[in-house]
Structure formats: structure tokens, C-alpha cells
Design an enzyme around this catalytic site. Sequence first.
Site, PDB file in Angstrom:
ATOM      1  N   MET A   1      37.678  30.779 -21.270  1.00 48.04           N
ATOM      2  CA  MET A   1      36.281  31.225 -21.230  1.00 48.04           C
ATOM      3  C   MET A   1      35.342  30.121 -21.746  1.00 48.04           C
ATOM      4  O   MET A   1      34.316  29.845 -21.116  1.00 48.04           O
ATOM      5  CB  MET A   1      36.112  32.487 -22.077  1.00 48.04           C
TER       6      MET A   1
ATOM      7  N   LYS B   1      12.324  27.906  -7.447  1.00 47.10           N
ATOM      8  CA  LYS B   1      12.962  29.228  -7.550  1.00 47.10           C
ATOM      9  C   LYS B   1      14.276  29.124  -8.317  1.00 47.10           C
ATOM     10  O   LYS B   1      14.851  28.030  -8.428  1.00 47.10           O
ATOM     11  CB  LYS B   1      13.203  29.775  -6.153  1.00 47.10           C
TER      12      LYS B   1
ATOM     13  N   TYR C   1      46.732  29.148 -21.323  1.00 46.93           N
ATOM     14  CA  TYR C   1      47.174  30.517 -21.021  1.00 46.93           C
ATOM     15  C   TYR C   1      48.247  30.540 -19.932  1.00 46.93           C
ATOM     16  O   TYR C   1      48.144  29.808 -18.938  1.00 46.93           O
ATOM     17  CB  TYR C   1      45.989  31.348 -20.511  1.00 46.93           C
TER      18      TYR C   1
ATOM     19  N   ARG D   1      16.565  36.095   8.594  1.00 52.08           N
ATOM     20  CA  ARG D   1      16.643  36.525   7.193  1.00 52.08           C
ATOM     21  C   ARG D   1      15.398  37.375   6.969  1.00 52.08           C
ATOM     22  O   ARG D   1      15.434  38.567   7.224  1.00 52.08           O
ATOM     23  CB  ARG D   1      16.687  35.292   6.278  1.00 52.08           C
TER      24      ARG D   1
HETATM   25  C1  LIG Z   1      14.825  27.170  -1.181  1.00 50.23           C
HETATM   26  C2  LIG Z   1      13.898  26.975  -0.096  1.00 50.23           C
HETATM   27  C3  LIG Z   1      13.502  25.694   0.311  1.00 50.23           C
HETATM   28  C4  LIG Z   1      14.050  24.430  -0.263  1.00 50.23           C
HETATM   29  O1  LIG Z   1      15.300  24.166   0.329  1.00 50.23           O
HETATM   30  P1  LIG Z   1      16.104  22.812  -0.007  1.00 50.23           P
HETATM   31  O2  LIG Z   1      17.232  22.831   0.933  1.00 50.23           O
HETATM   32  O3  LIG Z   1      16.551  22.952  -1.409  1.00 50.23           O
HETATM   33  O4  LIG Z   1      15.180  21.718   0.187  1.00 50.23           O
HETATM   34  C5  LIG Z   1      12.543  25.586   1.290  1.00 50.23           C
HETATM   35  N1  LIG Z   1      12.008  26.681   1.856  1.00 50.23           N
HETATM   36  C6  LIG Z   1      12.390  27.932   1.524  1.00 50.23           C
HETATM   37  C7  LIG Z   1      11.766  29.082   2.197  1.00 50.23           C
HETATM   38  C8  LIG Z   1      13.345  28.130   0.545  1.00 50.23           C
HETATM   39  O5  LIG Z   1      13.708  29.354   0.215  1.00 50.23           O
END
Ligand SMILES: *Cc1c(COP(=O)(O)O)cnc(C)c1O
Length: 815
Positions: free
Chosen positions: A759, A484, A710, A583
Site C-alpha cells: 500500500m 480540469k 507479501y 460523447r
Molecule cells: C481535456 C480536453 C482537451 C485537452 O486535451 P489534450 O489532449 O490534453 O490536449 C481539449 N478539449 C477538451 C474538450 C477536453 O476535454
Amino acid sequence: MKYSCEEIAKITNSQIFGDSTLMISNIAYDTRKIFTHKETAFIALETEINSGRKYIQNAINKGIEIIISTEKIETPHPITWIIVENPLEFLQKLARIHLQNFDINTIGITGSNGKTIIKEWLFLCLNDDLSVVKSPKSFNSQLGLPLSLLEISKKHQVGIFEVGISKPNEMDIQESVFSPKIGVFTYLGSAHSANFENQNEILLEKLKLFKNSEIIIYNGDFNLVETEIKKSYADKKLFSFGLKKHNFVHLENDFNNKNEDVLISIGEEKIKIQVENRDEATISNMLCIVAVLKQLDYKNEEIIQKLSLLKPIEMRLESVVGENDNLIINDSFNLDLDSLYISYQFIKEYRKQKRCLVLTDFMEGKDSSENFYKYVANLTNQQNFDKIFLVGEEISQYQKFFNNESYTFLNTKQLIDSQQIKDINNSLILLKGARKFTLEKLKNILALQKHDTVLEVNLNAILHNINIHKSLLKPTTKMMAMVKAYTYGLGNYEIAEILQHHHIDYLGVAYADEGVELRKKGITTPIIVMNPEQSSYSSIIEYDLEPEIYSLRVLNLFHDKLIEKGIQKTYPIHFKIETGMHRLGIKDFEVADIIDNLKDMNVSVETIFSHLSSADSETEKEYTKFQANNFIEISSKLIEGLGYKPILHLLNSSGIANYPEYQFDMVRIGIGMIGISSNESIEKKLINAVEFKTVISQISEVKKGDSVGYNRNYIANENTLVATIPVGYADGIPRSIGNQVGYVGINKKLFPIVGNICMDMMMINIGDNNFIEGDEVILFNGNPTLKDFSKYCNTIPYEVLTSISQRVKRIYIKK
Ligand SMILES: *Cc1c(COP(=O)(O)O)cnc(C)c1O
């Protein structure tokens, strides 16, 4: 070693003149390689073609005060002499007696090929657990072996030494100096050797090394080796390794089938390992390592783990993407027949149709006869190169032996300037050269031009890190990789592609778009979408993505879409359940309704999962247990209602490291792939997969009282040098780490960011260091580490990585 001249003279029965209290801890035999004269003696060796006595004056000029020689010569000032009859025999005797002073487990490696690789690999495997001494480089000759043995000291527990011979009867001498407890026979080559009648004679000579060994580990793929060892050494513990099934350690499956892990039998037991490079030589060498580790009482799990450490040198051949669609394989590590053979095996792995070779002089001194190059040419002619570039005065003379289109050059510069090398396109180019020829210059010219600021992603490290996590799990546990957010900022397709190639079971993305992009580029692995927005249901279905269903409401909405689109097939979905993260997730009280609603839906629940809130926290162990218990309870209800058992998964990377007992059927790795772990001992085994780096644009002298940047936020309190680097907050470096909150690394040392971050740029106080414009600057991984950098930013590595802006070029290394 460390002896006084007096002690040395006594144990070797030599005469001594001069100050006998001087200490010796090094023995130099080549005046060009005298780097210190402190406690160093120069030994004047006598060979058929040269006499070390010619160089004694040279050694004295370098400050040497002790000379070991057959006779004294006139010197301008008095020095200490150790007079010996035969300098080489003196060294051998000294080494033999030196070795006897220690209670050390010894491994002696001989054979035609692979001695150095086996030695280096074994060293890597053992070095974490034991204090190991080994032959430097390929020091295995009559001279190299004693010099290697003299490196043994009190602290060492294991010594691994290569033993080579070049003439008949040499092994008797080597064996009298060093008689290893464990003998290893690597490989019986057909490599030509002018001094022996035939293979059998070489073999018999080499086997003499094992006269007094307790254990012999040998490559049993050679009938001759097997027969001779069994004949001469029936009374010893014998263990064979090799590709053929009769060996004690052997392969169970076809190693060419890259879709499967390699399955190795060790006697009655079996282990599975992931191997990248599947050439015969590499596999054989691995089997040898397995056999030795087994004899050293390592457990199978440990052996698997150790083998995963070998990755980096297994791939010492560097592959680089070149201009004109070329692929450059650079192997200028060393050049001898062994390594040439290995390179030829290695490039067979690549699919490129056209192949070119750059090959230099071998620099083997007296060995490099016409016959030698004839042999090299024969080996090369079998590889079907399209073009061959021969570099060096010596090899150029033997162009006639090479069958392919070939060109000769006196040196690397001539080759670089030539049109022929510029004309190569869409080819694999193997660079195989002796160090002296600095073929890396050619590599740099052929390689695709570099960007100043890059986020460099090491794909092999990602695979390595996955393997380390896998080694903590049952072999049957599946693995999903979270890719992701552009794989935590590192890149989308490139990483997914290599994971798919290595059979990851699932990929996880946050949004449908990310999954669509992967599908468009040809990723076919199942992809779970963690945040399926209602507006994206159509593309989820169109691109065969699988939604996370986290409530009754979402289940019904998604099902409506399936009906609307007239989808006939049973659609795969995934249930995320709420266990304590608060969540997204199906609540306990929703389960009954969900089961009820499912009765009329044509969907299949492929997996049921939840997410731990605190797997990385030492203090929340109870809460994690609580979540795991909730998970078991709620998933059981779902399973009962469904009437079938989907795949269960709970753990993220920290979970794998800290709670393998909750692995269920699958785990979800994320940050762990990148080399970060909350478990220190596991982190030690991981390799950094990402490096953020740039180069110095300009260096300015700043006088005491001058201001930088700056708003003049930094005023120099003394004269100093300031380096400007082309990275700023638009690249994702938080402005808050300016003004000496954050540091960058140059030449492994840290230097503070001074003034406000701009920047696109920032300034670094480099003190009075002698850096030059164009020098490399590390933002993170190395010194500082990604974790250090995250601390400057007052956040966690996840946020740092995902904040690096898209304008920073990502490059991928795959060796
Ligand atoms: C991002 C995510 C993971 C991976 O988490 P890490 O701490 O990077 O290993 C696992 N499960 C879900 C549902 C996630 O959103």
C-alpha cells in the site's frame, strides 16, 4: 586537435628531443588539472610571477611524457621535449595554424560584459542545426583563446569564441591568432580596469578584433561604440542592436510592461516574443542573439523558436522558497563582475521589500586588489541591501567599503552557524559566491524542508511548452488551457495562476467545483465548465463561470436557472457540437430548435467548439478531416441563425501539433503543457513539466533464495541488494506493475520493482550498485519517462497523472 610531436615542431619551428612520433591531442598548462596523461603534453608557461618549469617534475609524476618548455631539465627517465622560445607565443602560433586548416564559419565575441552568456546562448541556438565548437567556460585570454581554438576539429561547421583583453595592445595579438568572420561587440561597460586610461581607449583596443571581419554586430546603445565602429569600419556590413530605436534590431515597446509580449523590430520586420526576465541585460543579450541569427539567415519564425529555447539558462539563477517567508536566489554558478551585475539586475524583478546579500571572495587571483573590492562595494552600495554577509578572508578585509549593516565570516560554515543568518525573515536573500565557497549548502539550510516523495511541477516548463505550441499557430489565435481534474493531477491554483499571469484567454475545468475553487483564490480569467451538472448551476452563476451547453435540454434548464435567479446581464455560454466523438454535443438536427429557443433568451454564445476523437492518430487522418468538415458545416448554421460569429475552436494539444490548419480562432491545450506530444518532432522541443520522485528508505542484502514482500512473490536467484522506497498503490502506482513489470530510475539507470507492490511501499532490486539510503529515486520523467511509465501501467500518461493520489505532496518550481 591531434598532431605528432614532429608535426608540431615543424609548424611552429621548434626543436625536438626524444620520440618525435608521439601524438599530442591535449595540452595541459596546470598540473592540478591533468586528468589523463594519454596523448597529453604539459606546457611550462612563463609568466611575470611564476614559472611553469617548477611543475615539470609534477607533470612527469602524473605520467606525462611530452613537455613543452623553454629548456630541458634533469628527469629520472627520458621523455620527449619540445623546446620553444616563448611557450605562450608557441601556443598562439599553433592555434593560428590549426585554425587555418579548417573551413569553418567563425564568430568572435568581445565586449565588457555578457561575452559568456552570448556565447552560450548562441551555442544553444545553433547546436541543433550545426556542429558548433565554442570556448570552454570563459576562456578568452591570451592563453584561453588559443587553447579554445585548438579544440576545433574536422566535424565543426561553426566556431564561437570569446576574446578578452586586459592590457593595451593585446588585441593585436589576439586578432593575429583569431580573426573572426562575424564580429560581435556585446557591451561597453564602465567597469574599472587599472590598465587603461579611459573607456575610449578600451573600446578602441577591443574593436581591433574586427579588423578583418566581414560583418560586425554591435550594441548601438552606446554612442561611443556606434561612432567609432562607423568611423573605422565603414566598408563592412554593420548591424546594431539595442534598446534604442535607431538600432537595426531594437525594441518597439516598453519591456517593463509585463502585460505585453516583447515586440522586436528587425529592420522593417517585427517579431513578438514572450520574455520572463525583463532586466536590461537579458533583453539586450536577446536582441544581440536576434541580430546574429538574422545574419546567419534564420527565418523569423525560427528565431522566435530559438529564443524560446533560451529560457532555461536565461534563468540560471535559481529561486527557492525558504523558511521564515524568505525567498532565496541562488547564483553560485560563477562569480565575476559580469555576473554580479546581472544578479543585481535580476533581483530588481522581485517585490520583496527586504533584501539581504551573501557575497564571497572573488577568487580572481592577482586582480583582487583593494581597488577591485572598492568597485564591488560601490556597485553593491547602489542596491540598498538591508544586510550584507561577506564570506572569505579577502572580502572581509574590505568590509569598510560597504555602507550597509554587514557581517564578516571566514568561511561558509561560520556563516551557517551564525545567529545573524537565522534571524533573517520575510526577505529576499541573494547568494552570490565563487564555487569554492559551496553556498549551495547554505541554500539547502535556508530552503523550506523537503518531503521524501514529491510530484514536482516546473511552472517555467509549462510556459515554455505553451510557447512552443503557440509558435505553431497564427499570432492572433487565442489559447485556452485545460486545467480540469486538478490540471491533470498537477495542481489547481498554482498552474492557473501562472497561466492567468501570462494572459491565457480561457481556462477549462470539468466540474463547477473546480472553477469555484479557482475563483475563490482569485482567478479572474474566463472559465468554461465542460460538465455543468444541473445541481451546480447556482454556483456556476454565482462565481461567474461559463457553462458548456451541449443540448437543447441543457440550454433550457440553464436558462430556467438564470430566470429563477433573476439574472439581468447577458450570460456567456458556449456551444459544444457533436461532430464525431459521440460523447457530448449538440446534434445537427437540434440546431434549428436551438436557434428558435435562443430568440427569447438573454444569453450570448461566446464560443462554439467541438472535440477531435483521434488527433493523435496517424491512421485516422480522414476521420479528423471528416470531423473538421462537420464542425465547419454545423457551426456555420449556428452562426447564421445567431446573426453573429462567436469564437470557434476545435483542437486539443495533438490537434495543434498535427492539424494547425484547423486552428480556427482558438485552441485548447492540455497534455501538451506538461511536455507530452503525439508529434515526435514537437515533443523534442518540449520540456518535462512534471517529475515524480522519492528517496530510498532502506537498503537490504538479500541472499540467493530469500523472498521479498507479501506472498513471497519474488525469490532472489542470486545474492543482491534490495532498496525499499516509500511509495505504494495508495499513492497511485498500480499494483499490477510490481513483480518486474515496472522499473524506477536511480542515478539515471533503471531497476525493476520486485515482489508485490504494498500500500505505501515497494521494493527495488538494485543489484550490486553502491547506492545509499536517502538517494533519489525517479518514478517518472527522466529515466524512465512518463511515457515509459505509462507503458508499464498499460495505459496513457493522462491516466497515470490523474491517478497520483492527493497525499503526494505537489511542489512547484518557478525560476
Ligand atoms: C481535456 C480536453 C482537451 C485537452 O486535451 P489534450 O489532449 O490534453 O490536449 C481539449 N478539449 C477538451 C474538450 C477536453 O476535454
